[in-house]
Each structure stands twice: as structure tokens, then as C-alpha cells.
Motif scaffolding. Structure first.
Motif, PDB file in Angstrom:
ATOM      1  N   THR A  77       1.305  -1.332  -0.214  1.00 12.09           N
ATOM      2  CA  THR A  77       0.016  -0.677  -0.120  1.00 12.09           C
ATOM      3  C   THR A  77       0.952   1.040   0.113  1.00 12.09           C
ATOM      4  O   THR A  77       0.451   2.348  -0.861  1.00 12.09           O
ATOM      5  CB  THR A  77      -0.954   0.231   1.057  1.00 12.09           C
ATOM      6  OG1 THR A  77      -1.423  -1.476   1.970  1.00 12.09           O
ATOM      7  CG2 THR A  77      -2.205   1.074   0.965  1.00 12.09           C
ATOM      8  N   ALA A  82      -3.709   0.120  -4.131  1.00 14.85           N
ATOM      9  CA  ALA A  82      -4.209   0.288  -2.956  1.00 14.85           C
ATOM     10  C   ALA A  82      -5.723  -0.969  -3.520  1.00 14.85           C
ATOM     11  O   ALA A  82      -5.887  -1.456  -5.057  1.00 14.85           O
ATOM     12  CB  ALA A  82      -4.755   1.259  -2.897  1.00 14.85           C
ATOM     13  N   ARG A  83      -6.691  -1.475  -3.048  1.00 13.80           N
ATOM     14  CA  ARG A  83      -7.734  -1.904  -3.551  1.00 13.80           C
ATOM     15  C   ARG A  83      -8.894  -2.329  -2.635  1.00 13.80           C
ATOM     16  O   ARG A  83      -8.721  -1.638  -1.469  1.00 13.80           O
ATOM     17  CB  ARG A  83      -6.971  -3.922  -3.339  1.00 13.80           C
ATOM     18  CG  ARG A  83      -6.582  -4.349  -1.701  1.00 13.80           C
ATOM     19  CD  ARG A  83      -6.468  -5.745  -1.478  1.00 13.80           C
ATOM     20  NE  ARG A  83      -7.958  -6.969  -1.764  1.00 13.80           N
ATOM     21  CZ  ARG A  83      -7.453  -7.970  -2.472  1.00 13.80           C
ATOM     22  NH1 ARG A  83      -6.178  -8.462  -1.892  1.00 13.80           N
ATOM     23  NH2 ARG A  83      -8.325  -9.275  -2.787  1.00 13.80           N
ATOM     24  N   THR A  84      -9.906  -2.567  -3.165  1.00 13.13           N
ATOM     25  CA  THR A  84     -10.479  -3.428  -2.730  1.00 13.13           C
ATOM     26  C   THR A  84     -10.783  -4.804  -2.395  1.00 13.13           C
ATOM     27  O   THR A  84     -10.674  -5.441  -3.353  1.00 13.13           O
ATOM     28  CB  THR A  84     -12.254  -2.415  -2.972  1.00 13.13           C
ATOM     29  OG1 THR A  84     -11.944  -3.285  -4.312  1.00 13.13           O
ATOM     30  CG2 THR A  84     -11.637  -1.101  -3.154  1.00 13.13           C
ATOM     31  N   ILE A 163     -14.099   1.914  -2.152  1.00 11.84           N
ATOM     32  CA  ILE A 163     -13.162   3.420  -2.909  1.00 11.84           C
ATOM     33  C   ILE A 163     -12.665   4.488  -2.789  1.00 11.84           C
ATOM     34  O   ILE A 163     -11.040   4.299  -2.724  1.00 11.84           O
ATOM     35  CB  ILE A 163     -13.700   2.853  -4.510  1.00 11.84           C
ATOM     36  CG1 ILE A 163     -14.036   1.563  -5.376  1.00 11.84           C
ATOM     37  CG2 ILE A 163     -13.246   3.359  -5.385  1.00 11.84           C
ATOM     38  CD1 ILE A 163     -15.101   1.929  -6.485  1.00 11.84           C
ATOM     39  N   ALA A 166     -10.488   3.103   0.233  1.00  7.65           N
ATOM     40  CA  ALA A 166      -8.514   2.437  -1.246  1.00  7.65           C
ATOM     41  C   ALA A 166      -8.013   4.281  -1.444  1.00  7.65           C
ATOM     42  O   ALA A 166      -6.400   4.237  -1.746  1.00  7.65           O
ATOM     43  CB  ALA A 166      -9.449   2.152  -2.001  1.00  7.65           C
ATOM     44  N   MET A 167      -8.808   4.987  -2.255  1.00 10.61           N
ATOM     45  CA  MET A 167      -7.951   5.584  -2.682  1.00 10.61           C
ATOM     46  C   MET A 167      -7.293   7.140  -2.190  1.00 10.61           C
ATOM     47  O   MET A 167      -6.495   6.994  -2.351  1.00 10.61           O
ATOM     48  CB  MET A 167      -9.005   6.494  -3.777  1.00 10.61           C
ATOM     49  CG  MET A 167      -9.453   6.120  -5.249  1.00 10.61           C
ATOM     50  SD  MET A 167     -10.898   6.324  -5.948  1.00 10.61           S
ATOM     51  CE  MET A 167      -9.517   8.413  -6.663  1.00 10.61           C
ATOM     52  N   PRO A 171      -2.567   5.796  -4.022  1.00  6.23           N
ATOM     53  CA  PRO A 171      -1.839   5.102  -5.162  1.00  6.23           C
ATOM     54  C   PRO A 171      -1.703   4.786  -6.059  1.00  6.23           C
ATOM     55  O   PRO A 171      -2.772   5.542  -6.907  1.00  6.23           O
ATOM     56  CB  PRO A 171      -3.118   4.050  -5.077  1.00  6.23           C
ATOM     57  CG  PRO A 171      -5.011   4.414  -4.877  1.00  6.23           C
ATOM     58  CD  PRO A 171      -4.337   5.855  -4.655  1.00  6.23           C
ATOM     59  N   LEU A 174      -4.853   0.942  -8.773  1.00  6.94           N
ATOM     60  CA  LEU A 174      -6.126   0.324  -8.094  1.00  6.94           C
ATOM     61  C   LEU A 174      -6.562  -0.742  -8.427  1.00  6.94           C
ATOM     62  O   LEU A 174      -6.826  -1.435  -9.336  1.00  6.94           O
ATOM     63  CB  LEU A 174      -7.174   2.192  -8.055  1.00  6.94           C
ATOM     64  CG  LEU A 174      -8.770   1.017  -7.106  1.00  6.94           C
ATOM     65  CD1 LEU A 174      -7.972   1.197  -5.774  1.00  6.94           C
ATOM     66  CD2 LEU A 174      -9.312   2.746  -7.140  1.00  6.94           C
ATOM     67  N   VAL A 205      -6.106   1.150 -13.215  1.00  6.96           N
ATOM     68  CA  VAL A 205      -6.585   0.544 -12.556  1.00  6.96           C
ATOM     69  C   VAL A 205      -7.016  -1.054 -13.414  1.00  6.96           C
ATOM     70  O   VAL A 205      -6.806  -1.492 -14.076  1.00  6.96           O
ATOM     71  CB  VAL A 205      -8.570   0.467 -13.036  1.00  6.96           C
ATOM     72  CG1 VAL A 205      -9.501  -0.242 -12.617  1.00  6.96           C
ATOM     73  CG2 VAL A 205      -8.559   1.870 -12.226  1.00  6.96           C
TER      74      VAL A 205
END
Ligand SMILES: Nc1ncnc2c1ncn2[C@@H]1O[C@H](COP(=O)(O)OP(=O)(O)OP(=O)(O)O)[C@@H](O)[C@H]1O
Length: 287
Positions: A77, A82-84, A163, A166-167, A171, A174, A205
Motif C-alpha cells: 500500500t 490499493a485494493r478493495t 473505493i 482505497a484511494m 495509489p 487501484l 485500474v
């Protein structure tokens, strides 16, 4: 020239005798939206987990902007990924704003003592964080709900909030794991717009999706995983026209099926388990 943001080289992930991901090479370039599709159990989430440090790949490396990533989620991270998750993982009893602020912690330099003493440095950093979090909430359209508890948001808004969180870690890439799961058609369309807007902010993305219309509409490139191996990769047109992809989804065998060896392994393991099962039943009955 295209610049790779993410480069996975020869990534393999085994769980005991099961190879969930096998020798996958994969790249996401700056400015791209890339879709990762494949039938259930193809290894998509396992591959995501290898990219984000949740799993240590059995073999292979993952690099972000040319630097090999250590397989530790917080370091990944911090590096810029970043992730969901497939299942929503919000802090249900925190407010919308607080959830986004939590996502910012990798980007705030204020240490523990500064936070405890709440000195001027901390207060300034806190204000800046809150401003940034509010910008993100405006961006996803949840600024008017900043003080609502996350658990009281409708489902589609919870997904949006994930989302935004994560943002918040700022990042460069993503990863979205089934962003439209459980959404109605309007929410799915809104998510499509949101993903384009995220890309337009300069964030690449990578998304896993089962909704084919969504993934083919959005993606510049699509990769197909089947039984842990990358079967096809290309533009949506190329992938949709590939008969191996159609066959993989319909469960039909095709020539050069990369999963053949794997299927044989599974069959052999099942046969062995059956044989053991029969033996123990017989033993049980004999008692
Ligand atoms: N922690 C684990 N331990 C053992 N096996 C696992 C583990 N995680 C995943 N697997 C196995 O690895 C294979 C790939 O699973 P994975 O969840 O990555 O597939 P997927 O493509 O994301 O599937 P879906 O689309 O259904 O979410 C499956 O056979 C699964 O049972």
C-alpha cells in the motif's frame, strides 16, 4: 512508449497440492484499465492476493514502477497499490469520513506521540487529511453523508466508500475485486463512470469482474485466467472473439487446454481420496 506500473513475472501460488496460479506474467501500464476475468475458481482472487502481499507467491516476483515489492500488505500500500475486496470490509461503526481517514494513515507522517499530544503539527496534518478525505468524498459523491455511519449506507454507497478509502492512500494503481457484485444496473453504470473518472485522475485500474458487459466496456485490455493459467490476453474485441475463452466459460475442452495437467492432478487426487474413503467406510462397517 508504455510505462509499466505493475509487472508480475512468473507468479505461481500453490496451496499444498493445488496450484491456484501457475507461472503468470502480467503487466498493467500507466493510464490503463485492465480486466481480469475467468470462471469461478480460476485463481483471480489468489492472484490479486499475490499482487498485494496478502500471499507470498510460491514462485515469481511482483514489481511496482520497476521495484520488486516485498510481500507485506502495508508495504505494498505504501508503495502505491490499493485494493478493495470481494466482500465489503468497512468499519461499520465508524462514519463515512472516518473510514476514509483510516485509509489515509499510510500517507500521514505524524507519529504516535504527536497524535497523543495533539500538538500543532498533528492538528495541521489532521486538517490536511480531513480536507483530502472530503475531496475524495466529493469525487465519489458521498460528501453529504460524511457523518453517517458506514453500516447505514445503502449497499451501492458502501461499495463506493470502499473505493474512496482505497484511494485515500494515494495509489498509482487501484485493484478492484468484483466492484459491481450485488449491484443493480443503475449502480453498475455509475460504477463504470467512476472507474473511468479514477483512470482520468492518473490512477491505473486492474479489476476482477464477472459482469462481462461491464468489463468489456471499461477495459483497454482483458486477461483471461483459466485453472490458474493465463489463457488469452488482448483488447476486449480480441478476447471476446477467441473461441478458447467461450469454451472455457462453457466448460468445454479445447486443444492445448492449459488446465489439462491440473485437471488430471485433481482427478487423480479425487480418485485417491475416494479410494481412502471407501476403505475407511468398509472398516467402519466391519466394526
Ligand atoms: N487459502 C487457500 N487455501 C487453499 N486453497 C485456496 C485458498 N484460496 C484459494 N484456494 C483455491 O484456489 C483456487 C482458486 O481460487 P480463487 O478464489 O483465487 O478463484 P477465483 O477465480 O477468484 O474464483 P471466484 O471467481 O469464484 O471468486 C480454488 O480452487 C480455491 O479453492
Amino acid at each position: 512508449m508504455t510505462t509499466p506500473v505493475l509487472e508480475a513475472r512468473d507468479v505461481t501460488m500453490r496451496f499444498g497440492g493445488l496450484t491456484a496460479v501457475r507461472s503468470v506474467d502480467f503487466t498493467v501500464n500507466a493510464g490503463e484499465i485492465v480486466g481480469l476475468i475467468g470462471p469461478n475458481g480460476a485463481g483471480k482472487t489468489t492472484f490479486f492476493n499475490c499482487l498485494t502481499g496478502l500471499y507470498v507467491p510460491t514462485e515469481g516476483t511482483v514489481s511496482y514502477k520497476g521495484t520488486v515489492l516485498p510481500p507485506k500488505p502495508h508495504l505494498v500500500t505504501q508503495a502505491g497499490i490499493a485494493r478493495t475486496f470481494q466482500n465489503i470490509r468497512l468499519f461499520a461503526n465508524m462514519t463515512v469520513l472516518e473510514n476514509v481517514l483510516v485509509g489515509r494513515h499510510t500517507r500521514t507522517k505524524e507519529g504516535l506521540w504527536s497524535a497523543l499530544l495533539r500538538g500543532p503539527g498533528f492538528k495541521k496534518a489532521e486538517r490536511a487529511s480531513e480536507e483530502r478525505a472530503m475531496e475524495l468524498l466529493e469525487f465519489i459523491g458521498l460528501d453529504h453523508k460524511r457523518d453517517h455511519l458506514a453500516r447505514n449506507l445503502p449497499y451501492g454507497e458502501q461499495r463506493k466508500l470502499e473505493i474512496a478509502r482505497a484511494m485515500a492512500s494515494e495509489p498509482g494503481l487501484l485493484l478492484l475485486d468484483e466492484p459491481t457484485a450485488g449491484m443493480n444496473p443503475q449502480e453498475t453504470r455509475a460504477t463504470e463512470e467512476l472507474v473511468f473518472a479514477i483512470r482520468d485522475k492518473g490512477i491505473a485500474v486492474l479489476l476482477i469482474e464477472h459482469d462481462m458487459r461491464f468489463v468489456f466496456n471499461l477495459s483497454d485490455r482483458v486477461a483471461v485466467l483459466v485453472q490458474g493459467e493465463k489463457l488469452v490476453e488482448g483488447t476486449p474485441d480480441v478476447v471476446q472473439a477467441d473461441e478458447r475463452v467461450v469454451a472455457a466459460y462453457l466448460g468445454e475442452p479445447f486443444e492445448g487446454d492449459p488446465g489439462e495437467a491440473e485437471a488430471a492432478e485433481v482427478e487423480a487426487a479425487e480418485a485417491a481420496a475416494d479410494a481412502t474413503g471407501t476403505a475407511s467406510t468398509t472398516k467402519g462397517e466391519a466394526k
